[in-house]
Every structure is written in C-alpha cells, then in structure tokens.
Design a protein around this motif. Structure first.
Motif, PDB file in Angstrom:
ATOM      1  N   THR A   7       0.848  -1.186   0.000  1.00 28.71           N
ATOM      2  CA  THR A   7       0.000   0.000   0.000  1.00 28.71           C
ATOM      3  C   THR A   7       0.885   1.239   0.000  1.00 28.71           C
ATOM      4  O   THR A   7       2.112   1.150   0.216  1.00 28.71           O
ATOM      5  CB  THR A   7      -0.917   0.016   1.237  1.00 28.71           C
ATOM      6  OG1 THR A   7      -0.100   0.112   2.395  1.00 28.71           O
ATOM      7  CG2 THR A   7      -1.793  -1.223   1.301  1.00 28.71           C
ATOM      8  N   GLU A   8       0.312   2.396  -0.194  1.00 31.49           N
ATOM      9  CA  GLU A   8       1.100   3.642  -0.232  1.00 31.49           C
ATOM     10  C   GLU A   8       1.738   3.934   1.130  1.00 31.49           C
ATOM     11  O   GLU A   8       2.872   4.410   1.200  1.00 31.49           O
ATOM     12  CB  GLU A   8       0.222   4.812  -0.654  1.00 31.49           C
ATOM     13  CG  GLU A   8      -0.096   4.786  -2.137  1.00 31.49           C
ATOM     14  CD  GLU A   8      -0.724   6.089  -2.609  1.00 31.49           C
ATOM     15  OE1 GLU A   8      -1.415   6.019  -3.616  1.00 31.49           O
ATOM     16  OE2 GLU A   8      -0.523   7.126  -1.980  1.00 31.49           O
ATOM     17  N   PRO A  38       2.096   1.082  -6.454  1.00 30.81           N
ATOM     18  CA  PRO A  38       0.998   0.304  -7.049  1.00 30.81           C
ATOM     19  C   PRO A  38       0.308   1.098  -8.153  1.00 30.81           C
ATOM     20  O   PRO A  38       0.250   2.323  -8.121  1.00 30.81           O
ATOM     21  CB  PRO A  38       0.063   0.048  -5.872  1.00 30.81           C
ATOM     22  CG  PRO A  38       0.354   1.125  -4.891  1.00 30.81           C
ATOM     23  CD  PRO A  38       1.825   1.459  -5.074  1.00 30.81           C
ATOM     24  N   LYS A  39      -0.211   0.346  -9.130  1.00 31.63           N
ATOM     25  CA  LYS A  39      -0.923   0.978 -10.244  1.00 31.63           C
ATOM     26  C   LYS A  39      -2.219   1.597  -9.719  1.00 31.63           C
ATOM     27  O   LYS A  39      -2.869   1.037  -8.845  1.00 31.63           O
ATOM     28  CB  LYS A  39      -1.273  -0.050 -11.318  1.00 31.63           C
ATOM     29  CG  LYS A  39      -0.074  -0.591 -12.018  1.00 31.63           C
ATOM     30  CD  LYS A  39      -0.499  -1.595 -13.064  1.00 31.63           C
ATOM     31  CE  LYS A  39       0.716  -2.197 -13.743  1.00 31.63           C
ATOM     32  NZ  LYS A  39       0.333  -3.223 -14.701  1.00 31.63           N
ATOM     33  N   PRO A  40      -2.533   2.776 -10.248  1.00 27.12           N
ATOM     34  CA  PRO A  40      -3.797   3.369  -9.784  1.00 27.12           C
ATOM     35  C   PRO A  40      -4.977   2.518 -10.244  1.00 27.12           C
ATOM     36  O   PRO A  40      -4.966   1.930 -11.330  1.00 27.12           O
ATOM     37  CB  PRO A  40      -3.815   4.745 -10.436  1.00 27.12           C
ATOM     38  CG  PRO A  40      -2.907   4.633 -11.598  1.00 27.12           C
ATOM     39  CD  PRO A  40      -1.874   3.587 -11.243  1.00 27.12           C
ATOM     40  N   LYS A  41      -5.953   2.458  -9.384  1.00 27.71           N
ATOM     41  CA  LYS A  41      -7.145   1.680  -9.722  1.00 27.71           C
ATOM     42  C   LYS A  41      -7.918   2.409 -10.816  1.00 27.71           C
ATOM     43  O   LYS A  41      -8.036   3.641 -10.780  1.00 27.71           O
ATOM     44  CB  LYS A  41      -8.036   1.501  -8.495  1.00 27.71           C
ATOM     45  CG  LYS A  41      -7.414   0.616  -7.450  1.00 27.71           C
ATOM     46  CD  LYS A  41      -8.366   0.419  -6.307  1.00 27.71           C
ATOM     47  CE  LYS A  41      -7.735  -0.489  -5.285  1.00 27.71           C
ATOM     48  NZ  LYS A  41      -8.612  -0.699  -4.144  1.00 27.71           N
ATOM     49  N   PRO A  42      -8.432   1.668 -11.776  1.00 28.00           N
ATOM     50  CA  PRO A  42      -9.198   2.340 -12.829  1.00 28.00           C
ATOM     51  C   PRO A  42     -10.478   2.951 -12.249  1.00 28.00           C
ATOM     52  O   PRO A  42     -11.122   2.362 -11.397  1.00 28.00           O
ATOM     53  CB  PRO A  42      -9.515   1.231 -13.826  1.00 28.00           C
ATOM     54  CG  PRO A  42      -9.392  -0.030 -13.050  1.00 28.00           C
ATOM     55  CD  PRO A  42      -8.367   0.233 -11.964  1.00 28.00           C
ATOM     56  N   VAL A  43     -10.752   4.145 -12.718  1.00 29.10           N
ATOM     57  CA  VAL A  43     -11.954   4.840 -12.263  1.00 29.10           C
ATOM     58  C   VAL A  43     -13.152   4.250 -13.003  1.00 29.10           C
ATOM     59  O   VAL A  43     -13.168   4.189 -14.230  1.00 29.10           O
ATOM     60  CB  VAL A  43     -11.841   6.353 -12.545  1.00 29.10           C
ATOM     61  CG1 VAL A  43     -13.099   7.077 -12.095  1.00 29.10           C
ATOM     62  CG2 VAL A  43     -10.609   6.908 -11.862  1.00 29.10           C
ATOM     63  N   LYS A  44     -14.085   3.809 -12.238  1.00 27.15           N
ATOM     64  CA  LYS A  44     -15.292   3.235 -12.851  1.00 27.15           C
ATOM     65  C   LYS A  44     -16.261   4.354 -13.163  1.00 27.15           C
ATOM     66  O   LYS A  44     -16.661   5.111 -12.284  1.00 27.15           O
ATOM     67  CB  LYS A  44     -15.956   2.223 -11.920  1.00 27.15           C
ATOM     68  CG  LYS A  44     -15.175   0.960 -11.763  1.00 27.15           C
ATOM     69  CD  LYS A  44     -15.967  -0.038 -10.965  1.00 27.15           C
ATOM     70  CE  LYS A  44     -15.219  -1.341 -10.865  1.00 27.15           C
ATOM     71  NZ  LYS A  44     -15.952  -2.344 -10.102  1.00 27.15           N
TER      72      LYS A  44
END
Length: 195
Positions: A7-8, A38-44
């Motif tokens: 995690t960050e 970590p790769k940013p989570k895709p924005v839904k």
C-alpha cells in the motif's frame, strides 16, 4: 500463491527506512532501488442507467372484445378504391349526378333483392356508370335487448348483395352517398363497362 502488493503507507515507511540506513557497499548503487508504486485503480464510470424492464411493456394492447361490428360506412370506407381516383373524389362530394335511381323504401328483403338485381344488371346493360340505390336509414327498434340489432335491414344487406354474384361482376365500387343524394340512407354504385 500470489504476491500481495504494497500500500502507499507501506511504501512511504519503506522509503523512510531506506534513507536512515547505511549501505554496506557504498559504490554499488548510485540511488537506492525503491519498490514500484501500485498501479492506480481504474476509475469506474457510472454505467448508463437503463429503464427497468417490464414484461409486455412494448406489446400492442389487446383489442376490446365487446366491440360491435364496424358500421357499413366505415367498412366501405376501408375498401380499396378500384375506380379512377379523381372520379371517386368527385362522386363522394356529390359532384357527379347518378344516371339512375332505385328506391327500396318500404320493401321487404324478399322483394328488394330481386329488384336490386334487375336494376343493376339492366343499368349495366344500358351503359350507365353511376346509379343510386336508396335504402333508407331504417327505424329505431322499440325493444331494447341484450343482443344489439342493426338499424336498417336493407341498409346492411344491400352492400352484401352487391358483393355477391351475379352483381359482383357488374359492380366496380360501392360507397355511401353524399348528403345531397340521401347520405347514410343511400349508396352510390359505380358499374363496370359492359363488354
């Protein structure tokens, strides 16, 4: 077993630890290797909202079952035009004068049918094109009952007789007459040319 990603907060803690520690071999690396972020989570994006589905929402409404048979004028208006369109419009407006006339007022069915047959066949043989058959509008019945009775027996029977042999071969078009020639109580009968 899959590896868990950091995690960050864990990455920040690790970078603080790396800054405070001393290297064992100082020349081997110019900069300390940091673990990848970590790769940013895709924005839904919100999905387009669809209308709720209801069974039968696009179905045609069922016809009313207790509807009476359409009126003679309505059923004749639904028939295709078999004659010249311009002549048909003029005839419907009462602009063409009928060449012959048969009045069936006061007649019974057993006398009206043969009279109509004689009149139509003789009119066609003499070369007439447009004749008028007057049936009358009929009388209102005094006895209301559970079964609807059509008003004017001859008014309902004449179009049926004109559609059956031997008159069907002589008749090209049947339509209710203009008000100046009797309106709902009369029919224009446009005849075929005799061969």
């Amino acid at each position: 077993m899959t590896r868990r990603k950091l995690t960050e907060d864990e990455i920040d803690l690790w970078q603080k630890v790396v800054k405070q520690t001393e290297r064992l071999s100082p020349g081997s690396h110019s900069t300390p290797p940091y673990p990848p972020k970590p790769k940013p989570k895709p924005v839904k994006h919100p999905e387009p909202r669809l209308d709720p589905f209801e069974v039968g929402s696009r179905a045609r409404p069922k016809p009313v079952k207790h509807d009476l048979k359409p009126s003679i004028a309505r059923s004749l208006a639904g028939d295709p035009v078999k004659m010249d369109e311009k002549s048909f419009r003029r005839m419907k407006r009462g602009k063409i004068r009928p060449e012959g006339k048969l009045d069936l007022h006061g007649m019974r069915i057993d006398g009206a049918h043969p009279a109509l047959t004689r009149f139509i066949l003789s009119a066609q043989a003499s070369g007439k094109r447009l004749v008028l058959v007057v049936t009358g509008k009929g009388k209102h019945r005094d006895e209301p009952g559970p079964i609807p009775v059509p008003r004017g027996v001859l008014r309902h029977k004449v179009p049926q007789w004109l559609a059956l042999p031997p008159l069907a071969q002589a008749v090209l078009q049947v339509t209710p007459a203009h008000i100046s020639h009797g309106g709902e109580g009369a029919y224009y009968v446009y005849l075929r040319r005799s061969r």
